[in-house]
Enzyme design. Structure first.
Site, PDB file in Angstrom:
ATOM      1  N   TYR A 141      -0.157 -18.448  20.795  1.00 21.87           N
ATOM      2  CA  TYR A 141       1.004 -18.021  21.589  1.00 21.87           C
ATOM      3  C   TYR A 141       0.564 -16.882  22.517  1.00 21.87           C
ATOM      4  O   TYR A 141      -0.294 -16.086  22.164  1.00 21.87           O
ATOM      5  CB  TYR A 141       2.122 -17.541  20.670  1.00 21.87           C
ATOM      6  CG  TYR A 141       2.665 -18.614  19.752  1.00 21.87           C
ATOM      7  CD1 TYR A 141       3.273 -19.753  20.267  1.00 21.87           C
ATOM      8  CD2 TYR A 141       2.585 -18.483  18.370  1.00 21.87           C
ATOM      9  CE1 TYR A 141       3.795 -20.731  19.434  1.00 21.87           C
ATOM     10  CE2 TYR A 141       3.092 -19.459  17.524  1.00 21.87           C
ATOM     11  CZ  TYR A 141       3.700 -20.581  18.066  1.00 21.87           C
ATOM     12  OH  TYR A 141       4.203 -21.548  17.230  1.00 21.87           O
ATOM     13  N   HIS A 166       3.623 -34.537  18.534  1.00 14.66           N
ATOM     14  CA  HIS A 166       3.665 -33.083  18.399  1.00 14.66           C
ATOM     15  C   HIS A 166       5.097 -32.632  18.089  1.00 14.66           C
ATOM     16  O   HIS A 166       6.063 -33.243  18.565  1.00 14.66           O
ATOM     17  CB  HIS A 166       3.186 -32.442  19.706  1.00 14.66           C
ATOM     18  CG  HIS A 166       2.851 -30.997  19.587  1.00 14.66           C
ATOM     19  ND1 HIS A 166       3.811 -30.007  19.659  1.00 14.66           N
ATOM     20  CD2 HIS A 166       1.663 -30.367  19.384  1.00 14.66           C
ATOM     21  CE1 HIS A 166       3.227 -28.831  19.513  1.00 14.66           C
ATOM     22  NE2 HIS A 166       1.927 -29.020  19.351  1.00 14.66           N
TER      23      HIS A 166
END
Length: 227
Positions: free
Chosen positions: A68, A188
């Site tokens: 992230y 995903h």
């Protein structure tokens, strides 16, 4: 860069730190720091996935792509964020699947350390990123290093569950020996693709059933309420 806090991994991967690609990666990261660019996660957490899950304890491998890239999120485990940080959308969907698959109640944080401590290797393909610049460190060498991590697990461990979510992870995991390990594939968990088959994939119950069938203890997927 080294793996002093992960001796079994260090024994298998030490030679990688002298390879030309790794020397180039080190130089790239040094230059980024010289330019005062902010890199996530902090350098002491770059190899946290390997430190938290020793080689001889690996039961499950979950492959992510990049850390992230916003403040206080990344800490070296894929899909996981530090306590107090908003749960990212992909992890919200992982929690939804855990609930429908195993009846596990979602928690109010996104800190997955307890999974790592039980043998779930939460490995990103790329281990660093520039703040607010997604995918900025792709193609700089990390992918070659994490390919080696997967190779080591594939060759040195047996009866490991690989959860390959999305085409990127599936391509990276194409070398896994499916006669030695269980390979589970799904779209995903991103909101863009989770509805195409991640939700309902039942990977967590399949993983635990396989681990128990092969004489290993199941993963306690229920996260602690407080961290």
């Amino acid at each position: 860069m080294a793996l002093e806090n992960a001796p079994a991994w260090q024994a298998e991967l030490a030679d990688q730190f002298e390879q030309p690609y790794m020397l180039e990666l080190k130089e790239f990261l040094r230059q980024e720091k010289d330019l005062k660019k902010i890199i996530y996660p902090r350098s002491e957490s770059w190899f946290h996935a390997l430190e938290a899950t020793p080689l001889d304890q690996v039961k499950v491998v979950i492959l992510g792509q990049d850390p992230y890239h916003q403040p206080n999120q990344a800490h070296g485990l894929c899909f996981s964020v530090l306590p107090g940080v908003k749960i990212p959308p992909s992890l919200v969907n992982i929690y939804k699947e855990l609930n429908s698959d195993l009846g596990i109640q979602p928690v109010t944080h996104g800190y997955l350390e307890s999974w790592a401590n039980q043998g779930v290797l939460l490995l990103n393909s790329v281990l660093t990123v520039e703040q607010s610049n997604a995918a900025s460190h792709q193609g700089k060498g990390w992918e070659q290093f994490t390919d080696e991590v997967i190779r080591v697990v594939n060759e040195r461990c047996s009866n490991v569950v690989f959860m390959l979510w999305g085409s990127y992870a599936q391509k990276k995991g194409a070398c896994i020996d499916q006669s030695r390990h269980l390979v589970l594939k799904a779209p995903h968990p991103s909101p863009l693709s989770a509805h195409r088959g991640f939700l309902g994939c039942r990977h967590f119950s399949q993983a635990n059933a396989y681990l128990e069938q092969t004489g290993r203890t199941a993963i306690q997927w229920q996260l602690p309420d407080q961290v």
